[in-house]
Design a protein around this motif. Structure first.
Motif, PDB file in Angstrom:
ATOM      1  N   UNK A  38       0.664 -10.416 -15.041  1.00 46.38           N
ATOM      2  CA  UNK A  38      -0.765 -10.184 -14.923  1.00 46.38           C
ATOM      3  C   UNK A  38      -1.005  -9.135 -13.836  1.00 46.38           C
ATOM      4  N   UNK A  39      -1.783  -8.084 -14.124  1.00 49.30           N
ATOM      5  CA  UNK A  39      -2.450  -7.770 -15.380  1.00 49.30           C
ATOM      6  C   UNK A  39      -1.448  -7.565 -16.523  1.00 49.30           C
ATOM      7  N   UNK A  40      -1.929  -7.726 -17.748  1.00 49.37           N
ATOM      8  CA  UNK A  40      -1.053  -7.578 -18.899  1.00 49.37           C
ATOM      9  C   UNK A  40      -0.586  -6.142 -19.038  1.00 49.37           C
ATOM     10  N   UNK A 229      -1.085 -22.475  -9.206  1.00 52.65           N
ATOM     11  CA  UNK A 229      -2.040 -21.441  -9.618  1.00 52.65           C
ATOM     12  C   UNK A 229      -3.043 -21.114  -8.516  1.00 52.65           C
ATOM     13  N   UNK A 230      -3.228 -22.016  -7.543  1.00 55.89           N
ATOM     14  CA  UNK A 230      -4.133 -21.755  -6.426  1.00 55.89           C
ATOM     15  C   UNK A 230      -3.758 -20.497  -5.661  1.00 55.89           C
ATOM     16  N   UNK A 231      -2.449 -20.153  -5.649  1.00 52.89           N
ATOM     17  CA  UNK A 231      -1.994 -19.042  -4.803  1.00 52.89           C
ATOM     18  C   UNK A 231      -2.198 -17.677  -5.454  1.00 52.89           C
ATOM     19  N   UNK A 232      -2.614 -17.617  -6.710  1.00 53.80           N
ATOM     20  CA  UNK A 232      -2.760 -16.322  -7.382  1.00 53.80           C
ATOM     21  C   UNK A 232      -3.742 -15.410  -6.649  1.00 53.80           C
ATOM     22  N   UNK A 233      -4.910 -15.951  -6.293  1.00 51.96           N
ATOM     23  CA  UNK A 233      -5.913 -15.105  -5.641  1.00 51.96           C
ATOM     24  C   UNK A 233      -5.503 -14.658  -4.236  1.00 51.96           C
ATOM     25  N   UNK A 285      -8.132 -14.670 -15.192  1.00 49.07           N
ATOM     26  CA  UNK A 285      -6.847 -15.214 -15.625  1.00 49.07           C
ATOM     27  C   UNK A 285      -7.058 -16.204 -16.771  1.00 49.07           C
ATOM     28  N   UNK A 286      -8.051 -17.069 -16.629  1.00 50.25           N
ATOM     29  CA  UNK A 286      -8.330 -18.043 -17.680  1.00 50.25           C
ATOM     30  C   UNK A 286      -8.752 -17.360 -18.973  1.00 50.25           C
ATOM     31  N   UNK A 287      -9.511 -16.290 -18.847  1.00 46.44           N
ATOM     32  CA  UNK A 287      -9.930 -15.559 -20.034  1.00 46.44           C
ATOM     33  C   UNK A 287      -8.735 -14.886 -20.710  1.00 46.44           C
ATOM     34  N   UNK A 288      -7.798 -14.405 -19.908  1.00 48.85           N
ATOM     35  CA  UNK A 288      -6.633 -13.707 -20.456  1.00 48.85           C
ATOM     36  C   UNK A 288      -5.680 -14.660 -21.160  1.00 48.85           C
TER      37      UNK A 288
END
Length: 472
Positions: A38-40, A229-233, A285-288
């Motif tokens: 991500x990004x794709x 997933x919390x650490x992505x941002x 991310x959720x949308x992707x």
């Protein structure tokens, strides 16, 4: 020379009628179901004509990804001379070209390249068409000691002068310490501080090399599992490497740094597609990934027979390394938990002996243990039974360490457990001596006299920030 950023560590270089792709990864996750791109990736540049060569920098799954690599079966693979990857890549059915570091290798039409081994089986790739030079550093330098960074920056300048394009990684190298849960830990600030270290390393390397263009890449990784997933941002949005460069060194007239996104293209020094990085958001991310997030977090039942089998594998492993494990100074009590299992494995060190037992869920209480390690049964089996399988746990962050007491961080219990969860090679484990007293002081003086100021990137106490504390 035309260069397009495809995604993560993958760039497409087009020069003198030749097309070279690096480290392709986008056809599914890697390290089990842990890492997702991500990004794709943007694949438009790959649709019109075939790829002639694929450079593989090293063996980590986000660089050597068989499901994506198989899309380029007609291409020849470029690897370092004498690389340990040779057999594996031939096993995938590819023709291999081993590229040396001393003399340049001519590919076609006067296009020349080098692959230079750097540190811990990693490599960098340098390619020149006679007019322009591109240096692909991927993961090869930013997580190495400064003395290694300086050495290879000097070598690149000696060989190529000022490069035109430098692509350098800035990834968080196994997402340590995000996979550690500790009472009172400020996880967001800890993740941002860790990322800041690598962003500063990126800026120093670009400053040393002084290319016309400096591009951060090879860090487009997110987690879909809920526990990480919390650490992505905080990882993606804090202290971007280009921002650090401009803050530390100003807007350098010699070097233009650009925070590129997939689809970015530069052609003979002119930017023809200026796609740049945007802040990561959980909503995006959720949308992707949509339904994939639910699939990743689905819990599959694990039967007791599987847990018993893993216990036997662990016991055999501990017997192989008995002298090492029994020499640990102190006792501990750890719990291995498995997603979807009704039982866990208790690992106890007492009176010089390591013991293991399977305990039913009804008997489990985290407060009874110094350390709890949560993972998937399939990941532990892969770690114990396959070559480099342990990378799924300790590079891919396939498990969570949960300390019950902050006071025992320096005890090294987590390191003991890590040693047990991967195959023990006879004679391969060594208890480090000289941690205190005169030996440590002398080693420090010698290192400083040699200009070696490397820091321990896996010192849990050092890298963890606690709520209410100030960063050091």
């Amino acid at each position: 020379m035309r260069i397009t950023f495809i995604g993560h560590a993958s760039i497409l270089i087009e020069a003198k009628g030749v097309r070279i792709l690096s480290d392709p990864w986008w056809n599914g996750p890697c390290f089990g179901a842990q890492w997702w791109p991500y990004p794709l990736a943007r694949l438009e540049a790959l649709e019109d004509s075939r790829v002639d060569y694929v450079y593989i920098s090293h063996g980590h799954h986000d660089h050597l990804h068989p499901p994506t690599l198989r899309l380029f079966r007609g291409a020849k693979i470029l690897i370092a001379e004498g690389s340990e990857l040779l057999a594996a890549l031939r096993g995938l059915g590819f023709e291999i070209i081993e590229v040396g570091s001393v003399q340049e290798t001519e590919l076609q039409n006067g296009l020349r390249c080098r692959i230079i081994e750097t540190h811990a089986d990693d490599t960098l790739f340098a390619i020149s068409d006679g007019k322009e030079t591109c240096i692909n550093l991927n993961d090869a330098l930013h997580s190495t000691p400064e003395v290694v960074q300086r050495k290879f920056c000097r070598l690149i300048r000696e060989l190529y002068g000022r490069p035109d394009y430098v692509f350098c990684g800035y990834g968080t190298a196994s997402h340590f310490p995000n996979c550690y849960e500790i009472p009172g830990k400020d996880r967001v600030r800890t993740a941002a501080r860790r990322q800041g270290h690598f962003s500063r390393a990126w800026a120093k390397i670009i400053r040393e090399l002084e290319p016309r263009f400096g591009f951060p890449f090879a860090a487009d990784v997110i987690f879909l599992e809920s526990e990480l997933s919390w650490c992505n941002e905080p990882v993606h949005n804090a202290q971007r490497p280009t921002e650090v460069f401009e803050r530390e060194y100003g807007r350098n007239l010699k070097t233009r740094v650009i925070d590129i996104a997939p689809g970015f293209t530069v052609d003979a020094g002119t930017i023809v597609s200026g796609t740049i990085r945007r802040r990561l958001s959980t909503d995006a991310v959720q949308q992707t990934y949509g339904d994939m997030i639910g699939r990743v977090n689905r819990i599959v039942s694990v039967d007791i027979a599987t847990i018993l089998e893993l216990k036997e594998m662990l016991e055999r492993n501990v017997v192989r390394g008995a002298a090492y494990f029994e020499s640990y100074e102190g006792d501990y009590r750890c719990l291995l938990q498995f997603r979807g299992a009704s039982a866990g494995i208790v690992v106890t060190k007492a009176r010089g002996k390591v013991n293991m037992e399977v305990v039913e869920e009804a008997e489990l209480s985290k407060q009874d243990y110094d350390l709890v390690y949560r993972t998937r049964a399939s990941y532990l089996r892969q770690s114990l039974a396959t070559p480099y399988g342990h990378e799924i746990l300790f590079v891919g962050s396939g498990g969570i360490f949960e300390f019950q007491n902050r006071a025992i961080l320096g005890s090294g219990i987590h390191l003991e457990l890590m040693a047990m969860l991967k195959p023990v090679e006879i004679g391969g484990l060594r208890r480090h001596a000289g941690k205190s007293g005169v030996v440590k002081v002398i080693k420090g003086i010698v290192k400083r006299s040699l200009g070696i100021t490397s820091e321990d990137l896996y010192d849990l106490e050092k890298w963890t920030i606690f709520i209410g504390s100030s960063e050091r």
